[in-house]
Scaffold this motif. Structure first.
Motif, PDB file in Angstrom:
ATOM      1  N   GLN A  84       0.862  -1.034   0.055  1.00 39.92           N
ATOM      2  CA  GLN A  84      -0.015  -0.088  -0.185  1.00 39.92           C
ATOM      3  C   GLN A  84       0.709   0.974  -0.200  1.00 39.92           C
ATOM      4  O   GLN A  84       0.475   2.198  -0.824  1.00 39.92           O
ATOM      5  CB  GLN A  84      -0.927  -0.225   0.983  1.00 39.92           C
ATOM      6  CG  GLN A  84      -2.101   0.905   0.765  1.00 39.92           C
ATOM      7  CD  GLN A  84      -3.369   0.409  -0.576  1.00 39.92           C
ATOM      8  OE1 GLN A  84      -3.809   0.373   0.169  1.00 39.92           O
ATOM      9  NE2 GLN A  84      -2.688   1.645  -1.157  1.00 39.92           N
ATOM     10  N   GLN A 210     -11.604  -5.616   1.957  1.00 40.66           N
ATOM     11  CA  GLN A 210     -10.769  -4.251   0.989  1.00 40.66           C
ATOM     12  C   GLN A 210      -9.771  -3.735   1.608  1.00 40.66           C
ATOM     13  O   GLN A 210      -9.992  -2.727   1.507  1.00 40.66           O
ATOM     14  CB  GLN A 210     -12.395  -3.483   1.307  1.00 40.66           C
ATOM     15  CG  GLN A 210     -13.340  -4.757   0.483  1.00 40.66           C
ATOM     16  CD  GLN A 210     -13.192  -5.066  -0.970  1.00 40.66           C
ATOM     17  OE1 GLN A 210     -12.773  -4.451  -1.529  1.00 40.66           O
ATOM     18  NE2 GLN A 210     -13.839  -6.512  -1.048  1.00 40.66           N
ATOM     19  N   LYS A 213      -6.071  -0.800  -0.941  1.00 42.65           N
ATOM     20  CA  LYS A 213      -6.919   0.447  -2.308  1.00 42.65           C
ATOM     21  C   LYS A 213      -6.284   0.701  -3.095  1.00 42.65           C
ATOM     22  O   LYS A 213      -5.608   0.618  -3.478  1.00 42.65           O
ATOM     23  CB  LYS A 213      -6.861   2.182  -0.747  1.00 42.65           C
ATOM     24  CG  LYS A 213      -6.913   2.148   0.089  1.00 42.65           C
ATOM     25  CD  LYS A 213      -8.797   1.276   0.364  1.00 42.65           C
ATOM     26  CE  LYS A 213      -9.368   1.595   1.938  1.00 42.65           C
ATOM     27  NZ  LYS A 213     -10.359   1.270   2.228  1.00 42.65           N
ATOM     28  N   ARG A 224      -6.437   8.291  -0.339  1.00 43.64           N
ATOM     29  CA  ARG A 224      -5.752   8.325   0.794  1.00 43.64           C
ATOM     30  C   ARG A 224      -5.061   9.691   0.894  1.00 43.64           C
ATOM     31  O   ARG A 224      -4.375  10.236  -0.116  1.00 43.64           O
ATOM     32  CB  ARG A 224      -4.486   7.254   0.912  1.00 43.64           C
ATOM     33  CG  ARG A 224      -5.240   5.633   0.595  1.00 43.64           C
ATOM     34  CD  ARG A 224      -4.393   4.368   0.791  1.00 43.64           C
ATOM     35  NE  ARG A 224      -2.678   4.284   1.631  1.00 43.64           N
ATOM     36  CZ  ARG A 224      -2.965   4.469   2.213  1.00 43.64           C
ATOM     37  NH1 ARG A 224      -3.794   4.004   3.289  1.00 43.64           N
ATOM     38  NH2 ARG A 224      -1.753   4.568   3.385  1.00 43.64           N
TER      39      ARG A 224
END
Length: 277
Positions: A84, A210, A213, A224
């Motif tokens: 991420q 989930q 992202k 974000r």
């Protein structure tokens, strides 16, 4: 070397044609720019490595970790955060660097490792993207997302290779890439974005989570915070300059570098909040 030779030969040939009585005289700077653009397109971006198509995550069975091997959960817990963070870099830094040709040296260096004496370290691309993606693709069973993850990894790696290759081979010196050349690299960024999204979607689907992202087209509306990302990068650099978490804590206690008592000498970013935004 082959690319540079082609450009030099092309420029030389263009000069000979300009002075031939059979061809009209044109501006030297204009024709040279045209030759460089043609060389950039024909040599560096042949049709075989054009905009790479990608397929969305296939229809996979949503299993959840209880129906997956134990090592799948272990790999996921270890690598979803670095991935991420890699996506944050892809949106908040890499795209801006591509849009600004003055920073193409940074783009071209993504796949370059560093050597210090006899030791060598992997490239940023390998460290922050390819290695975590490779480990995760191997941790999932082939029929439970593993094959899809491997295909997405292969496509992402090709797109990143093209980005680095184009950035390194752009005209140097006073010559700056033209808009169409920048768009070529941005197209590869979009292709890489699609493959990265497929990788994330596959993991989210199979694990019934989930957490990861995905990135919208152009990075617009990415859910974000760029502000938190920028602060995290500053904190990481500060901590590294102070020798890491352990040494930074000692320096902080000794009030070195103007550290205020009671303030984390490695910065104040809350990692739990950062990764759950």
């Amino acid at each position: 070397m082959r690319s540079l030779c082609f450009i030099f030969v092309a420029v030389g040939s263009a000069g000979a044609l300009r002075h031939s009585p059979k061809f009209p005289q044109v501006s030297t700077s204009t024709s040279r720019q045209a030759v460089l653009r043609a060389a950039f397109v024909s040599v560096l971006l042949p049709s075989s490595i054009g905009l790479l198509p990608y397929q969305p995550a296939a229809a996979l069975e949503a299993l959840g970790f209880k129906d997956l091997p134990k090592n799948t959960k272990q790999a996921y817990d270890q690598y979803w955060r670095p991935l991420q963070l890699g996506a944050d870099f892809y949106v908040f830094e890499l795209r801006d660097q591509i849009s600004n040709p003055q920073k193409w040296d940074l783009v071209g260096s993504l796949a370059e490792g560093k050597s210090i004496g006899s030791a060598s370290s992997p490239s940023r691309l390998e460290r922050e993207f390819l290695s975590p993606m490779r480990i995760l693709s191997l941790a999932f069973p082939p029929d439970a997302g593993g094959d899809d993850l491997q295909a997405a990894l292969d496509g992402f790696e090709r797109a990143m290779f093209n980005i680095g290759r184009l950035a390194k081979s752009a005209p140097g010196g006073l010559e700056t890439p033209k808009a169409e050349q920048i768009n070529m690299v941005l197209n590869q960024w979009e292709s890489g974005r699609g493959y990265l999204n497929t990788f994330f979607d596959t993991i989210n689907t199979v694990t019934l989570t989930q957490t990861l992202k995905t990135i919208p087209p152009g990075g617009e509306g990415y859910p974000r915070s760029k502000r938190l990302y920028t602060q995290l990068r500053k904190d990481a650099a500060l901590c590294q300059n102070r020798g890491g978490e352990a040494l930074a804590g000692i320096w902080g206690q000794l009030m070195v570098y103007g550290t205020v008592p009671g303030v984390n000498p490695c910065g104040g970013t809350d990692l739990s909040t950062y990764f759950t935004q």
